[in-house]
Scaffold this motif. Structure first.
Motif, short mmCIF file in Angstrom:
data_model
loop_
_atom_site.label_atom_id
_atom_site.label_comp_id
_atom_site.label_asym_id
_atom_site.label_seq_id
_atom_site.Cartn_x
_atom_site.Cartn_y
_atom_site.Cartn_z
N GLY A 112 -50.23 26.60 1.59
CA GLY A 112 -49.79 27.75 2.37
C GLY A 112 -48.28 27.62 2.49
O GLY A 112 -47.80 26.72 3.18
N LEU A 113 -47.55 28.48 1.80
CA LEU A 113 -46.10 28.36 1.72
C LEU A 113 -45.46 29.63 2.27
O LEU A 113 -45.58 30.70 1.67
CB LEU A 113 -45.66 28.15 0.27
N MET A 114 -44.80 29.51 3.40
CA MET A 114 -44.16 30.68 4.01
C MET A 114 -42.65 30.53 3.92
O MET A 114 -42.08 29.57 4.44
CB MET A 114 -44.58 30.81 5.48
N THR A 115 -42.02 31.48 3.24
CA THR A 115 -40.56 31.48 3.13
C THR A 115 -40.03 32.44 4.20
O THR A 115 -40.22 33.65 4.10
CB THR A 115 -40.13 31.93 1.72
N SER A 116 -39.40 31.87 5.21
CA SER A 116 -38.95 32.71 6.33
C SER A 116 -37.77 33.57 5.92
O SER A 116 -37.61 34.68 6.42
CB SER A 116 -38.55 31.84 7.52
N GLY A 117 -36.93 33.04 5.02
CA GLY A 117 -35.68 33.73 4.73
C GLY A 117 -34.96 34.03 6.03
O GLY A 117 -34.92 33.19 6.93
N ARG A 118 -34.46 35.27 6.17
CA ARG A 118 -33.63 35.61 7.34
C ARG A 118 -34.45 35.69 8.62
O ARG A 118 -33.92 35.40 9.70
CB ARG A 118 -32.89 36.91 7.10
N ALA A 119 -35.74 36.06 8.53
CA ALA A 119 -36.54 36.18 9.76
C ALA A 119 -38.00 36.45 9.44
O ALA A 119 -38.32 37.32 8.62
CB ALA A 119 -36.01 37.31 10.63
N ILE A 120 -38.88 35.71 10.11
CA ILE A 120 -40.32 35.97 10.02
C ILE A 120 -40.93 35.47 11.33
O ILE A 120 -40.31 34.66 12.04
CB ILE A 120 -40.94 35.25 8.80
#
Ligand code: MN
Length: 321
Positions: A112-120
């Motif tokens: 399970g890979l979540m890339t937040s980047g600028r906002a999540i």
């Protein structure tokens, strides 16, 4: 998972100054963090003496916990920025929801890979009907400046590449190991691999001498480069290695984490990685105002409020204390 510590200590990390250029064997003891109720996790990164291993900036090991008659993991919606989260399970399952609309059940040895980047924002919970035991690790990968403002997205990979040798099955979580590459998106050269060792196994895992590495013990007893490692502890290995000798004194589960030393200096506070005090303060304001980080739909409970910023100013500094 959220950093549920209600008085998080700001962590200042990054920069090349403290990377061990030569192979070392530095035992990192866990810090026990109470996540409310009876749930306790062992925090390996950031650690007193070492903040990062490559871009790996946060490592919590939890369980195995018997949650047969309990709700299990219940982490309400909370925000992230500037990082990727990696959910890795050995037992049980975690239901993931996020503000991009993702809904996924992560099972043992699935990524399970979540890339937040600028906002999540996301929530993580044990499904109502769940396995008796919950055992896993929660890890964060820092995003480099060029990619940290990227669009948030979530990837679920149930079928990851495996490398086998007598007594060893390695699952490639991120990056590449012995020619096998994970489908998970990465933004700096790094590797994460799950190593399952059979009792009595004696094997060597190939390493990249330009990477720094650490090994986290999840279960059993294994000797890592001759050092006995028990569950919940981590051995930092430095750079300059071409292989890593392993010996299993019982069936054992390890995680190999490595990467090119992360050059940029960071400010880490609560669930955010930024570059300055102002950025962190802005993220906090945006989360508390309900803007920027979106909305998690379907979680039964209120979002987690951000802790207060410390009175002292956050300044980015080196990789260790
Ligand atoms: Mn989280």
């Amino acid at each position: 998972m959220s950093n549920l510590d209600r008085r998080p200590v700001p962590s200042l990390c990054g920069g090349r100054g403290f990377v061990a250029a030569e192979p070392v064997r530095e035992l990192l003891s866990p810090r026990k963090v109470q996540l409310g109720g009876s749930t306790e996790v062992r925090r390996l990164l950031p650690n007193l003496g070492r903040r990062m291993v490559g871009a790996w900036a946060f490592v919590d090991h939890y369980g195995p916990d018997d949650i047969a008659d309990e709700p299990g993991m219940q982490v309400a919606p909370h925000p992230h920025m500037g990082l990727q989260t990696v959910s890795w399970l050995h037992q049980g399952e975690v239901l993931h929801r996020d503000s991009t609309g993702s809904l996924a059940t992560i099972r043992p040895r699935e990524l399970g890979l979540m890339t937040s980047g600028r906002a999540i924002s996301h929530s993580e919970e044990s499904p109502r009907s769940h396995a008796r035991f919950l055992h896993g690790a929660q890890l964060w990968v820092a995003l480099p400046d060029a990619h940290r403002h990227t669009e948030p997205h979530f990837q679920h990979h149930a079928d990851l590449p495996r490398v086998t040798a007598p007594g060893l099955t390695a699952t490639v979580i991120l990056g590449e190991l012995d020619g096998a590459a994970s489908p998970g998106t990465t933004y700096t050269p790094l590797v994460g691999a799950d190593l399952t060792l059979a009792h009595g196994a004696q094997v060597s895992v190939p390493l990249d001498p330009d990477f720094e590495y650490a090994v986290l013990s999840m279960s059993g007893e294994a000797h890592v480069d001759g050092v006995p490692l028990l569950p919940g502890s981590m051995l930092y290995l430095g750079c300059g290695r071409t292989e890593l000798p392993l010996r299993a004194e019982s069936d054992a589960g390890l995680m190999l984490l490595g990467g090119e030393p992360f050059e940029e200096e960071l400010v880490m506070f609560w669930n955010w990685i930024g570059r300055s005090q102002e950025e962190i303060a802005q993220a906090r304001e945006d989360w508390m105002n309900g803007t920027r980080f979106g909305e998690v739909k379907g979680y039964d409970g209120a979002p987690i409020p951000a802790p207060e910023l410390p009175a002292t100013r956050l300044k980015p500094r080196g990789r260790t204390r």
